[in-house]
Design an enzyme around this catalytic site. Structure first.
Site, short mmCIF file in Angstrom:
data_model
loop_
_atom_site.label_atom_id
_atom_site.label_comp_id
_atom_site.label_asym_id
_atom_site.label_seq_id
_atom_site.Cartn_x
_atom_site.Cartn_y
_atom_site.Cartn_z
CB THR A 19 -1.05 0.07 1.38
OG1 THR A 19 -0.07 0.11 2.47
CG2 THR A 19 -1.81 -1.07 1.22
CG ASN A 20 3.60 2.87 3.13
OD1 ASN A 20 3.33 3.67 3.17
ND2 ASN A 20 3.20 1.68 3.78
CB ILE A 99 17.72 -6.58 9.00
CG1 ILE A 99 16.34 -6.70 9.98
CG2 ILE A 99 18.83 -5.51 9.48
CD1 ILE A 99 15.88 -5.25 10.22
CG LEU A 100 18.14 -2.85 3.62
CD1 LEU A 100 18.31 -1.27 2.96
CD2 LEU A 100 18.22 -3.76 2.53
CG ASN A 114 11.82 1.94 7.05
OD1 ASN A 114 11.09 1.26 6.42
ND2 ASN A 114 11.53 2.19 8.45
CG HIS A 116 8.86 2.43 12.59
ND1 HIS A 116 9.04 1.12 12.38
CD2 HIS A 116 8.19 2.98 13.50
CE1 HIS A 116 8.68 0.91 13.67
NE2 HIS A 116 8.07 1.68 14.33
C1 GRF Z 1 2.92 -1.13 7.07
O1 GRF Z 1 2.07 -0.95 8.64
C2 GRF Z 1 3.82 -0.28 7.10
O2 GRF Z 1 4.02 0.83 8.30
C3 GRF Z 1 5.07 -1.23 7.46
O3 GRF Z 1 4.61 -2.30 6.67
C4 GRF Z 1 3.33 -2.45 6.58
C5 GRF Z 1 2.55 -2.68 5.44
O4 GRF Z 1 3.10 -1.68 4.55
N1 GRF Z 1 6.25 -0.57 7.08
P1 GRF Z 1 2.56 -2.13 2.83
O5 GRF Z 1 1.12 -2.02 2.85
O6 GRF Z 1 3.15 -3.51 2.51
O7 GRF Z 1 3.35 -0.97 2.11
#
Ligand code: GRF
Length: 217
Positions: A19-20, A99-100, A114, A116
């Site tokens: 989603t991000n 983790i990188l 990143n 968070h």
């Molecule tokens: C989200 O809660 C984000 O904050 C965390 O991973 C979860 C899923 O993110 N880093 P996404 O939907 O895969 O972008």
């Protein structure tokens, strides 16, 4: 008018729903990621729905599966190989759960962002990811939480903070409701903004803090 050579190449690393990543794609389509373009998506998990999102947006993508490598050192080398010759200027960790290692962090020092799902320095560090963050927030009794876009260094969630946004915790919230509110009201807004600020060279790092150059963002 920016000429093509100045535009920064962005690689987005994903592990799950994406989603991000979608928020970044949508912001790009609205012209809100100035001076940057998403050119590559790297998934640590071949089942990540984020891959479909990249496919649909016509963005080149590759699975570099964490479980295919015995050590984080070997995984780091595989990541660097996948980025080779792509002239990546910025790596964005968007729901990326691996983790990188130090090799990648050193090569892309201050060029990894990143997202968070808490207000760092609260509820962050090793073991705080995904719904575990929201469970701890709810258990704390706090009335607000939020999200943080930050640079990545060797300390988990320890890099300089770029942008944060707070969201309210409502009566009756559970982890799912709270996670969705934090994503919708905070993550999906501040990550594209932080990426755009970086691509416009408007983030100055001062010690472990950042200063944003200019007023509008
Ligand atoms: C989200 O809660 C984000 O904050 C965390 O991973 C979860 C899923 O993110 N880093 P996404 O939907 O895969 O972008």
């Amino acid at each position: 008018m920016l000429n093509a050579e100045n535009v920064k190449n962005i690689a987005v690393f994903v592990s799950g729903g994406g989603t991000n990543l979608q928020a970044l794609i949508d912001a790009q389509e609205r012209g809100e990621i100035r001076n940057g373009r998403i050119v590559f998506v790297l998934a640590s998990n071949e089942k990540a729905y984020a891959i479909q999102r990249a496919e649909k947006a016509g963005i080149e993508h590759q699975v570099v599966s964490r479980k295919a490598y015995a050590s984080s050192g070997e995984y780091d080398a595989a990541i660097l190989a996948a980025l080779e010759n792509r002239h990546i200027d910025l790596i964005v960790l968007a729901g990326f759960l691996s983790i990188l290692g130090p090799t990648v962090i050193e090569k892309y020092r201050n060029r990894i962002i990143n997202i968070h799902p808490s207000l760092i320095p609260l509820f962050c560090g090793d073991g705080f990811y995904g719904k575990k963050v929201h469970a701890a927030v709810l258990a704390s009794g706090m009335k607000v939480t939020g999200a943080t876009a930050h640079f990545v260094n060797e300390i988990t969630d320890g890099g300089a903070i770029i942008l944060q946004k707070a969201v309210p915790i409502e009566q009756g919230d559970n982890e799912d409701i709270l996670q969705y509110r934090v994503m919708r009201q905070a993550e999906w807004e501040i990550l594209p903004k932080a990426v755009s600020l970086f691509c416009e060279d408007r983030i100055r790092i001062v010690g472990n803090r950042t200063e944003i150059i200019g007023t509008s963002f």
